[in-house]
Enzyme design. Structure first.
Site, PDB file in Angstrom:
ATOM      1  N   CYS A  52       0.859  -1.184   0.000  1.00 48.66           N
ATOM      2  CA  CYS A  52       0.000   0.000   0.000  1.00 48.66           C
ATOM      3  C   CYS A  52       0.898   1.237   0.000  1.00 48.66           C
ATOM      4  O   CYS A  52       1.707   1.424   0.917  1.00 48.66           O
ATOM      5  CB  CYS A  52      -0.928   0.016   1.208  1.00 48.66           C
ATOM      6  SG  CYS A  52      -1.798   1.587   1.387  1.00 48.66           S
ATOM      7  N   ASP A  90      -0.685  16.351  -2.380  1.00 47.54           N
ATOM      8  CA  ASP A  90      -0.937  15.419  -3.475  1.00 47.54           C
ATOM      9  C   ASP A  90       0.146  15.590  -4.546  1.00 47.54           C
ATOM     10  O   ASP A  90       0.563  16.706  -4.858  1.00 47.54           O
ATOM     11  CB  ASP A  90      -2.327  15.690  -4.091  1.00 47.54           C
ATOM     12  CG  ASP A  90      -2.801  14.538  -4.951  1.00 47.54           C
ATOM     13  OD1 ASP A  90      -3.771  13.868  -4.567  1.00 47.54           O
ATOM     14  OD2 ASP A  90      -2.188  14.290  -6.026  1.00 47.54           O
ATOM     15  N   ASN A  92     -13.286   9.782  -2.444  1.00 44.97           N
ATOM     16  CA  ASN A  92     -13.729   8.900  -3.521  1.00 44.97           C
ATOM     17  C   ASN A  92     -13.755   7.486  -2.963  1.00 44.97           C
ATOM     18  O   ASN A  92     -12.725   6.987  -2.500  1.00 44.97           O
ATOM     19  CB  ASN A  92     -12.773   8.979  -4.714  1.00 44.97           C
ATOM     20  CG  ASN A  92     -12.740  10.368  -5.341  1.00 44.97           C
ATOM     21  OD1 ASN A  92     -13.772  11.034  -5.428  1.00 44.97           O
ATOM     22  ND2 ASN A  92     -11.569  10.814  -5.755  1.00 44.97           N
ATOM     23  N   THR A 129      -8.295   5.531  -6.642  1.00 44.78           N
ATOM     24  CA  THR A 129      -7.150   4.836  -7.247  1.00 44.78           C
ATOM     25  C   THR A 129      -6.191   4.287  -6.201  1.00 44.78           C
ATOM     26  O   THR A 129      -5.429   3.370  -6.491  1.00 44.78           O
ATOM     27  CB  THR A 129      -6.377   5.774  -8.196  1.00 44.78           C
ATOM     28  OG1 THR A 129      -5.947   6.921  -7.468  1.00 44.78           O
ATOM     29  CG2 THR A 129      -7.239   6.210  -9.372  1.00 44.78           C
ATOM     30  N   HIS A 154      -8.582   8.106   2.243  1.00 44.09           N
ATOM     31  CA  HIS A 154      -7.992   9.451   2.203  1.00 44.09           C
ATOM     32  C   HIS A 154      -9.046  10.471   1.838  1.00 44.09           C
ATOM     33  O   HIS A 154      -9.978  10.178   1.082  1.00 44.09           O
ATOM     34  CB  HIS A 154      -6.813   9.520   1.222  1.00 44.09           C
ATOM     35  CG  HIS A 154      -7.135   9.074  -0.164  1.00 44.09           C
ATOM     36  ND1 HIS A 154      -7.154   7.748  -0.538  1.00 44.09           N
ATOM     37  CD2 HIS A 154      -7.481   9.776  -1.277  1.00 44.09           C
ATOM     38  CE1 HIS A 154      -7.481   7.656  -1.810  1.00 44.09           C
ATOM     39  NE2 HIS A 154      -7.701   8.872  -2.284  1.00 44.09           N
TER      40      HIS A 154
HETATM   41  P1  5GP Z   1      -8.047   8.941  -5.397  1.00 43.48           P
HETATM   42  O1  5GP Z   1      -8.117   9.024  -6.900  1.00 43.48           O
HETATM   43  O2  5GP Z   1      -7.789   7.532  -4.925  1.00 43.48           O
HETATM   44  O3  5GP Z   1      -9.177   9.608  -4.682  1.00 43.48           O
HETATM   45  O4  5GP Z   1      -6.784   9.822  -4.992  1.00 43.48           O
HETATM   46  C1  5GP Z   1      -5.488   9.339  -4.962  1.00 43.48           C
HETATM   47  C2  5GP Z   1      -4.589  10.538  -5.001  1.00 43.48           C
HETATM   48  O5  5GP Z   1      -3.303  10.131  -4.568  1.00 43.48           O
HETATM   49  C3  5GP Z   1      -4.414  11.157  -6.384  1.00 43.48           C
HETATM   50  O6  5GP Z   1      -4.852  12.514  -6.363  1.00 43.48           O
HETATM   51  C4  5GP Z   1      -2.924  11.017  -6.667  1.00 43.48           C
HETATM   52  O7  5GP Z   1      -2.400  12.141  -7.340  1.00 43.48           O
HETATM   53  C5  5GP Z   1      -2.346  10.844  -5.286  1.00 43.48           C
HETATM   54  N1  5GP Z   1      -1.136  10.037  -5.224  1.00 43.48           N
HETATM   55  C6  5GP Z   1      -0.943   8.805  -5.780  1.00 43.48           C
HETATM   56  N2  5GP Z   1       0.278   8.335  -5.482  1.00 43.48           N
HETATM   57  C7  5GP Z   1       0.864   9.289  -4.719  1.00 43.48           C
HETATM   58  C8  5GP Z   1       2.155   9.364  -4.106  1.00 43.48           C
HETATM   59  O8  5GP Z   1       2.999   8.474  -4.183  1.00 43.48           O
HETATM   60  N3  5GP Z   1       2.440  10.493  -3.394  1.00 43.48           N
HETATM   61  C9  5GP Z   1       1.531  11.512  -3.274  1.00 43.48           C
HETATM   62  N4  5GP Z   1       1.913  12.571  -2.548  1.00 43.48           N
HETATM   63  N5  5GP Z   1       0.303  11.460  -3.837  1.00 43.48           N
HETATM   64  C10 5GP Z   1      -0.018  10.365  -4.552  1.00 43.48           C
HETATM   65 ZN    ZN Z   2      -2.429   1.507   3.535  1.00 51.03          ZN
END
Ligand code: 5GP
Ligand code: ZN
Length: 114
Positions: A4, A30, A87, A95, A100
């Site tokens: 994860c 982000d 989300n 994703t 979060h």
């Molecule tokens: P979701 O689409 O799951 O709601 O949001 C996941 C968020 O995590 C996305 O906005 C993506 O840019 C961010 N994200 C994914 N991998 C990383 C990472 O390794 N570091 C940081 N700081 N953000 C990440």
């Molecule tokens: Zn986790």
């Protein structure tokens, strides 16, 4: 949890721009910001998403919201306003399957939800 990415950030195995940390919660910028302020607020324990909450772990939601208050003050959006977005599930655009909340602000967000 192994594999994860957000657990790895909690464990400092992957770097992140941390803006807030306490014993329950971590918040970091982000990697692909959609607004001048775009912070992810996560519980330190692994919870996949809202559907994985239960009476044992749901107290972390209060911790996340109290952290959001402090982050909003610190980053100067408490007065101008901000949006907290979650989300839940692939169909909603999730994703990363570690709970979060996106704290987004620093621009006029308007009233549209989607
Ligand atoms: P979701 O689409 O799951 O709601 O949001 C996941 C968020 O995590 C996305 O906005 C993506 O840019 C961010 N994200 C994914 N991998 C990383 C990472 O390794 N570091 C940081 N700081 N953000 C990440
Ligand atoms: Zn986790």
């Amino acid at each position: 949890m192994e594999d994860c990415i957000f657990c790895k950030i909690v464990d400092k195995k992957i770097p992140a721009g941390v803006v807030y940390e306490d014993d329950k919660v971590l918040a970091f910028n982000d990697i692909h910001p959609v607004a001048p302020v775009h912070v992810l607020i996560i519980p330190k324990i692994h919870i996949a998403n809202v559907q994985a909450l239960n009476s044992e772990n749901a107290a972390v939601l209060a911790d996340i919201h109290l952290a959001a208050q402090k982050i909003a003050e610190k980053l100067g959006v408490a007065q101008s306003g901000y949006r907290l977005i979650n989300n839940c599930g692939e169909g909603a655009g999730q994703t990363v399957f570690h709970l979060h909340y996106h704290l987004i602000g620093g621009t006029n967000l308007g009233a549209k939800l989607i």
